[in-house]
Design a protein around this motif. Structure first.
Motif, PDB file in Angstrom:
ATOM      1  N   TRP A  53      10.708 -24.598  -1.120  1.00 45.07           N
ATOM      2  CA  TRP A  53       9.676 -23.669  -0.944  1.00 45.07           C
ATOM      3  C   TRP A  53       9.472 -22.490  -1.780  1.00 45.07           C
ATOM      4  O   TRP A  53       8.632 -22.045  -2.343  1.00 45.07           O
ATOM      5  N   ALA A  54      10.521 -21.954  -2.122  1.00 43.55           N
ATOM      6  CA  ALA A  54      10.622 -21.249  -3.376  1.00 43.55           C
ATOM      7  C   ALA A  54       9.886 -21.615  -4.434  1.00 43.55           C
ATOM      8  O   ALA A  54       9.628 -21.370  -5.802  1.00 43.55           O
ATOM      9  N   ASN A  62       6.792 -20.110  -6.980  1.00 44.20           N
ATOM     10  CA  ASN A  62       7.098 -19.680  -8.208  1.00 44.20           C
ATOM     11  C   ASN A  62       6.055 -20.673  -9.165  1.00 44.20           C
ATOM     12  O   ASN A  62       5.306 -20.219  -9.774  1.00 44.20           O
ATOM     13  N   LYS A  86      15.822 -19.844   1.804  1.00 41.88           N
ATOM     14  CA  LYS A  86      14.238 -19.908   1.641  1.00 41.88           C
ATOM     15  C   LYS A  86      13.698 -19.756   0.744  1.00 41.88           C
ATOM     16  O   LYS A  86      13.463 -19.900  -0.496  1.00 41.88           O
ATOM     17  N   GLU A  87      14.006 -17.931   0.273  1.00 42.61           N
ATOM     18  CA  GLU A  87      13.701 -17.148  -0.701  1.00 42.61           C
ATOM     19  C   GLU A  87      14.267 -17.139  -1.296  1.00 42.61           C
ATOM     20  O   GLU A  87      13.651 -16.174  -2.932  1.00 42.61           O
ATOM     21  N   ARG A  88      14.640 -17.084  -1.501  1.00 47.11           N
ATOM     22  CA  ARG A  88      15.746 -16.337  -2.560  1.00 47.11           C
ATOM     23  C   ARG A  88      16.071 -17.113  -4.095  1.00 47.11           C
ATOM     24  O   ARG A  88      16.275 -15.867  -4.372  1.00 47.11           O
ATOM     25  N   GLN A  89      15.379 -17.584  -4.536  1.00 45.72           N
ATOM     26  CA  GLN A  89      14.967 -18.562  -5.402  1.00 45.72           C
ATOM     27  C   GLN A  89      12.846 -18.187  -6.361  1.00 45.72           C
ATOM     28  O   GLN A  89      13.329 -17.960  -6.820  1.00 45.72           O
ATOM     29  N   LEU A  90      13.223 -17.374  -4.660  1.00 47.50           N
ATOM     30  CA  LEU A  90      11.882 -16.621  -5.242  1.00 47.50           C
ATOM     31  C   LEU A  90      10.806 -15.510  -5.828  1.00 47.50           C
ATOM     32  O   LEU A  90      12.054 -14.369  -6.327  1.00 47.50           O
ATOM     33  N   ASN A  91      10.478 -16.116  -7.016  1.00 46.40           N
ATOM     34  CA  ASN A  91       9.973 -14.526  -7.815  1.00 46.40           C
ATOM     35  C   ASN A  91       9.386 -13.415  -7.452  1.00 46.40           C
ATOM     36  O   ASN A  91       8.802 -13.710  -7.112  1.00 46.40           O
ATOM     37  N   TRP A 111      22.737 -14.496  -1.657  1.00 43.07           N
ATOM     38  CA  TRP A 111      21.390 -15.423  -1.148  1.00 43.07           C
ATOM     39  C   TRP A 111      20.192 -14.780  -1.723  1.00 43.07           C
ATOM     40  O   TRP A 111      19.178 -14.942  -2.280  1.00 43.07           O
TER      41      TRP A 111
END
Lengths: 344, 472
Positions: free
Chosen positions: A114-115, A119, B39-44, B411
C-alpha cells in the motif's frame, strides 16, 4: 505447573530473542542501503542536475542495482521538480522519469504494498508521467477503500486532465469541498470551462467550484461567481459572497443591500465584510447598526468594515463611545486596539 | 496460619490470571495497531502532507498555550508555535495568574501591546484581566487571567479564540513544524467527521532539538528517562493506536491535541476541578457524540508530532505519575454511569472498563503481586512454586509488550539512527520489572489514595528546556 510456566516463559523469551535479531538485522540492512543511496546521490547530483537542465547531453552513470538506482533517481527528481522553470525543464524531467521509473511504477501499482503504491502515485504526479495515465485509471477502478490511495489516484487523473473525472465528481456527493478544490486546482483550463457550462452540477460541487474560483482570483470566473449570489441554496450564496470578498469586487453596490438586512447572520456578516473591503461608505449607517447585532461574528465584521472606511477611526470611536449597544461598544473598542488583517 | 497461606495463594493465582489476561489484551491491541503502522511504514511523509500545506482553505486553528510560572520556557514555546508550518493560525498564550515573569517575558520579547477585549463567553472562567497582541506577529496573543488551573486557562483560551479548531498544547512541549498539518489531515480528509485528533508524544531528553526541529535523535543517559521512552512507545503505539482504530480512544494527550471547537463547546469545555482534564474532556466528547447519535469520531495518528521533556528526577516522576493516576481515577468516577452502559457501545463496554481494570487498578494488582513475591521469599507461608510463577509472570508481563512496542517504533519514522540504540532500548525493557515498574506502581497507588483524598495542583517540575534556541 512449574514446567508449563517455564515452557511458556521460554517460548516468550525465545520470541523476544527472535524479535531482537530480526530488528537488528533489518535495521542494519536499512542503514546500509540508506548510506549507499546517500553516497551515490552526492556523487551524481551535480552532473545529473546539469543533464536535467540541458547543460550536458550525456546522462551520468547510475548504479546497476535497481533498488539503489530507483531510490537515487526518485531523490534527484524530487529535488529537481521544485526548481523547474521552463517547459523544456518539464519535458526533460518527464522523459527521465518515464525512462527510469515507468516500468517500475507499473509493477508497483500491480504488486506493490500500500505505501509503495501511494508513494508511486505521488511521484507519478510530481514527475508528470502521463504515460501511465491508463494504468492509473485502471488502478483507480480496482480500488475498494476510499483512503489516501483513492484520493491520490484521483489527484493524478485530474492533473492529467482525465475527462471521465467530471462525471464521477458530479455523481459522487461524498467528496468534501476541500477535496473537490484539490482536483479543480489540477484540472486544465479547457476542462474548467466545460464544467462551467454544465447544466446539472450538484450543489456540493458548485460550492467547491465557487470557492476555488474565489481563491484563484481569475477574472474569467468572476461572472460565474457573481451570478450565484442569488442562488436558491444558502450555502451556494454564502460561498459566492465569500469568493467575492476574495475578488474584492462586486459589479453593483446595490446587490449587497439585501444581504446586510438578511435574516441569516452569515449573509449579514459577509455583506458587512464586503462593504468594508470595497469601502462602500453608503452603508456606514447600516454597518453601525450591525455593530450591535446579536451575533458576535456580525459585530466583528461590521466593526472591521467600519475601520476600513476612509473615516474609519472616527466611526469606530463613535461606536466605541456612543453606540447604544454595550456589545457594539466593546467590539468597537477591541477593533480600535486590535491589529487585524482583512478577513476574507 | 494455614488459612493465611490459603488466602495468599488464592490472591496470587488471581493476580497471575489477571496479568496473563492483561498481557493477552495488550497482544490483541498490538495485533490491531501493528498492521496499521506496518502498512504506513514506508509512506513518503512529506508528500503525504504536501497537499494540505499548500491548500488555501485548510481549516484555520487557534493554538492555545496555557502557562503557569513558565518564565523559563514560555518564550521559546511561543516562538516554536509561530514557526509552525500551517496556512492560517493564531497563537494564544494564556497566563494563568503566574507569580513569576511569564507575562513580562512574552510582552517584552514579542513587543506586545494591550488590546481591548470583546470576548465571547462559551464558558465561565476566572476573570480575564488583560489581553495583548504582538506588534511583531499579529497572530500572537497573550491573555492574563486570575489563577484557575490549566483547564480554566484552556477554557479562557477557547473563549478568546476566533477559529473553528483549536490545538491545546502544554507550555513545556515543542511541536514538530508540521504538527498541525499532520494532525489536521484526518479532519480534512474526513470532511469534518473526525472531531479531535492526537498524535504521538515523544520524549525529547537525549535528542538534539534546535529551534523546534529534531536534528539528532538519541537516547538519554538517565535510566529513568529511558524507561519512560519505552513506556511512551507502549502507551502510544500499542494502546492509543489500538483503541483509536476501534474508535474508542479516551485520551488525547494534554501535551498536544487538536479539537473541533463547536464539539468541545457542546461537550461543555474543560472541567476545571480535575487534574485529568484532557481525558475527562475526551470522555465527555464521546458522550456528546453518542448522545447525538453522530457519526463523528476521535482519531489518533502515529506520527510523532510533539516533543516533551520527561521528568528526569525521581521526585518529579513521582509527582507526575500520582497526578496522572489521580486524573484517571477522577475521570472514571465522574463518568461511572457510562461504564458497562450499552448505550455508549465500545466506549462504555470496552474502553472505560479497560481503563478501569487495566490502567487504573493494575497498580493495586501489581503491588499485591510484588508484596507476595517478597513475602514468599522471606516467609514460608506461600509456596515457592507460586512465588516463582508470580515472578515470571511479572517479568514477562511488561517486557514482551515493551519489546513489541520497540518493534513498532522501528516501523515509524523519526526512529533511532543506529542498531546500538535499539539494543539498548530492548535490554532496558527487560529490566523494567525489577526496579522501574515497582516504583511507578507504588506512585500510582499513592495517586489513587490522593484521588480519594482530593488533593491536586498544576504539578510543575523543574524544567531544563529541550530546545536550543540560539544554537543554529
Amino acid at each position: 505447573m512449574i514446567t508449563v510456566v517455564f515452557w511458556i516463559s521460554g517460548v516468550f523469551l525465545l520470541l523476544q530473542v527472535v524479535l531482537l535479531t530480526y530488528l537488528s538485522f533489518s535495521k542494519q540492512k536499512v542503514i546500509r542501503k540508506d548510506n549507499e543511496v546517500e553516497q551515490v546521490y552526492h556523487r551524481v547530483l551535480n552532473p545529473y542536475l546539469a543533464y536535467l537542465s540541458g547543460e550536458g547531453d550525456q546522462e551520468p552513470d547510475l548504479p546497476s542495482n535497481e533498488e539503489t538506482r530507483i531510490s537515487v533517481i526518485e531523490k534527484l527528481l524530487s529535488g529537481y521538480v521544485s526548481n523547474i522553470k521552463s517547459t523544456g525543464d518539464e519535458k526533460r524531467l518527464k522523459h527521465t522519469a518515464e525512462k527510469h521509473l515507468s516500468e517500475y511504477y507499473r509493477d508497483i501499482l500491480n504488486k506493490g504494498s500500500w505505501a509503495e503504491r501511494v508513494n508511486a502515485l505521488y511521484y507519478i504526479e510530481d514527475f508528470r508521467m502521463d504515460l501511465l495515465q491508463s494504468e492509473v485509471k485502471r488502478h483507480f477502478h480496482s480500488l475498494k477503500e476510499r483512503d489516501e490511495e483513492y484520493r491520490q489516484s484521483l489527484r493524478v487523473l485530474a492533473s492529467f486532465g482525465e475527462k471521465a473525472l467530471i462525471q464521477l465528481l458530479k455523481s459522487d456527493d461524498t467528496f468534501s469541498t476541500g477535496f473537490i478544490k484539490e482536483l479543480l486546482r489540477r484540472l486544465p483550463a479547457d476542462l474548467l470551462e466545460e464544467l462551467k457550462k454544465e447544466k446539472d452540477i450538484p450543489v456540493f460541487f458548485q460550492i467547491g467550484m465557487i470557492s476555488y474560483f474565489g481563491e484563484t482570483g481569475y477574472y474569467e470566473h468572476l461572472p460565474y461567481v457573481e451570478h450565484h449570489i442569488t442562488h436558491s441554496e444558502k450555502e451556494v450564496r454564502l460561498k459566492a459572497l465569500a469568493a467575492l470578498c476574495q475578488y474584492r469586487y462586486i459589479s453593483s453596490a446595490d446587490k449587497l443591500a439585501p444581504f446586510l438586512t438578511s435574516e441569516l447572520w452569515e449573509e449579514r456578516m459577509y455583506g458587512a465584510r464586503l462593504s468594508g473591503i470595497l469601502q462602500l461608505t453608503r452603508y456606514s449607517t447600516t454597518l453601525m447598526k450591525l455593530a450591535g447585532d446579536s451575533k458576535w461574528w456580525v459585530r466583528f465584521a461590521a466593526c472591521e468594515a467600519l475601520k476600513q472606511m476612509p473615516d474609519g477611526e472616527i466611526l469606530l470611536t463613535f461606536a466605541a463611545e456612543g453606540h447604544e449597544d454595550l456589545y457594539a461598544r466593546d467590539m468597537a473598542r477591541q477593533l480600535q486596539t486590535l491589529k487585524t488583517g482583512v478577513s476574507r | 496460619m494455614e488459612w493465611l497461606s490459603w488466602i495468599v495463594n488464592t490472591v496470587a493465582i488471581i493476580i497471575i490470571i489477571y496479568m496473563a489476561s492483561v498481557s493477552l489484551l495488550y497482544i490483541g491491541m498490538f495485533l490491531v495497531a501493528g498492521p496499521r503502522i506496518r502498512k504506513e511504514r514506508q509512506l513518503n511523509r512529506e508528500a503525504h502532507i504536501e497537499e494540505i500545506s499548500m491548500n488555501k482553505d485548510t481549516f484555520p486553528i487557534s493554538v492555545l498555550v496555557p502557562a503557569y510560572n513558565e518564565e523559563v520556557g514560555v518564550v521559546s514555546t511561543a516562538r516554536s508555535m509561530l514557526a509552525l508550518n500551517y496556512p492560517q493560525f493564531e497563537v494564544i498564550v494564556v497566563d494563568d495568574g503566574s507569580s513569576d515573569q511569564t507575562s513580562e517575558r512574552v510582552i517584552a520579547e514579542f513587543r506586545m501591546k494591550e488590546i481591548d477585549l470583546a470576548v465571547r463567553r462559551y464558558f465561565d472562567t476566572q476573570p480575564v484581566e488583560r489581553a495583548y497582541q504582538s506588534t511583531l506577529f499579529p497572530n500572537l496573543f497573550l491573555i492574563q487571567k486570575q489563577n484557575g488551573g490549566k483547564a480554566d486557562a484552556l477554557n479562557a483560551g477557547i473563549n478568546f479564540s476566533k477559529y473553528p479548531y483549536f490545538a491545546a498544547i502544554d507550555g513545556d512541549s515543542l511541536l514538530d513544524r508540521d504538527a498541525l498539518l499532520k494532525t489536521m489531515k484526518p479532519i480534512i480528509d474526513s470532511n469534518g467527521k473526525v472531531t479531535a485528533t492526537g498524535g504521538t508524544v515523544r520524549i525529547a531528553n537525549g535528542s538534539r532539538i534546535v529551534r523546534s526541529e529534531v536534528e539528532n535523535i538519541a537516547l538519554p543517559k538517565t535510566p529513568i528517562v529511558l524507561m519512560q521512552i519505552i513506556e511512551y512507545f507502549r502507551a502510544f503505539l500499542i494502546g492509543r493506536l489500538g483503541l483509536s482504530r476501534m474508535n474508542m480512544l479516551l485520551i488525547v494527550s494534554g501535551a498536544f491535541g487538536v479539537f473541533e471547537k463547536s464539539r468541545v463547546i457542546k461537550a461543555g469545555g474543560y472541567k476545571v476541578n480535575t487534574v485529568g482534564e484532557d481525558m475527562e474532556l475526551i470522555v465527555r466528547m464521546h458522550k456528546s457524540i453518542k448522545d447525538e447519535k453522530s457519526d463523528q469520531r476521535i482519531e489518533y495518528i502515529q506520527d510523532p508530532v510533539c516533543w516533551t521533556e520527561a521528568p528526569s528526577t525521581v521526585a518529579s516522576l513521582r509527582s507526575q505519575r500520582r497526578r496522572w493516576q489521580r486524573g484517571l481515577a477522577e475521570t472514571l468516577w465522574t463518568h461511572k454511569s457510562m461504564l458497562l452502559n450499552p448505550k455508549y457501545k465500545g466506549i462504555g463496554l470496552f474502553a472505560l472498563p479497560y481503563y478501569l481494570f487495566v490502567e487504573l487498578l493494575s497498580a493495586i494488582f501489581e503491588l499485591l503481586g510484588y508484596i507476595i513475591i517478597v513475602a514468599g521469599l522471606l516467609f514460608a507461608f506461600i509456596s515457592w512454586e507460586i512465588t516463582l510463577v508470580m515472578f515470571m509472570a511479572t517479568v514477562l508481563y511488561g517486557s514482551l509488550i515493551s519489546s513489541l512496542a520497540v518493534l513498532l517504533e522501528e516501523w515509524t519514522y523519526h526512529k533511532y539512527p543506529d542498531v546500538k540504540s535499539l539494543l539498548k532500548l530492548f535490554l532496558w525493557s527487560l529490566s523494567e520489572a525489577f526496579w522501574y515498574r515497582p516504583l511507578t506502581v507504588l506512585w500510582r497507588c499513592e495517586g489513587l489514595i490522593s484521588a480519594i483524598r482530593q488533593k491536586g495542583s498544576w504539578g510543575n517540575m523543574q524544567r531544563k528546556g529541550i530546545s536550543e534556541e540560539e544554537a543554529a
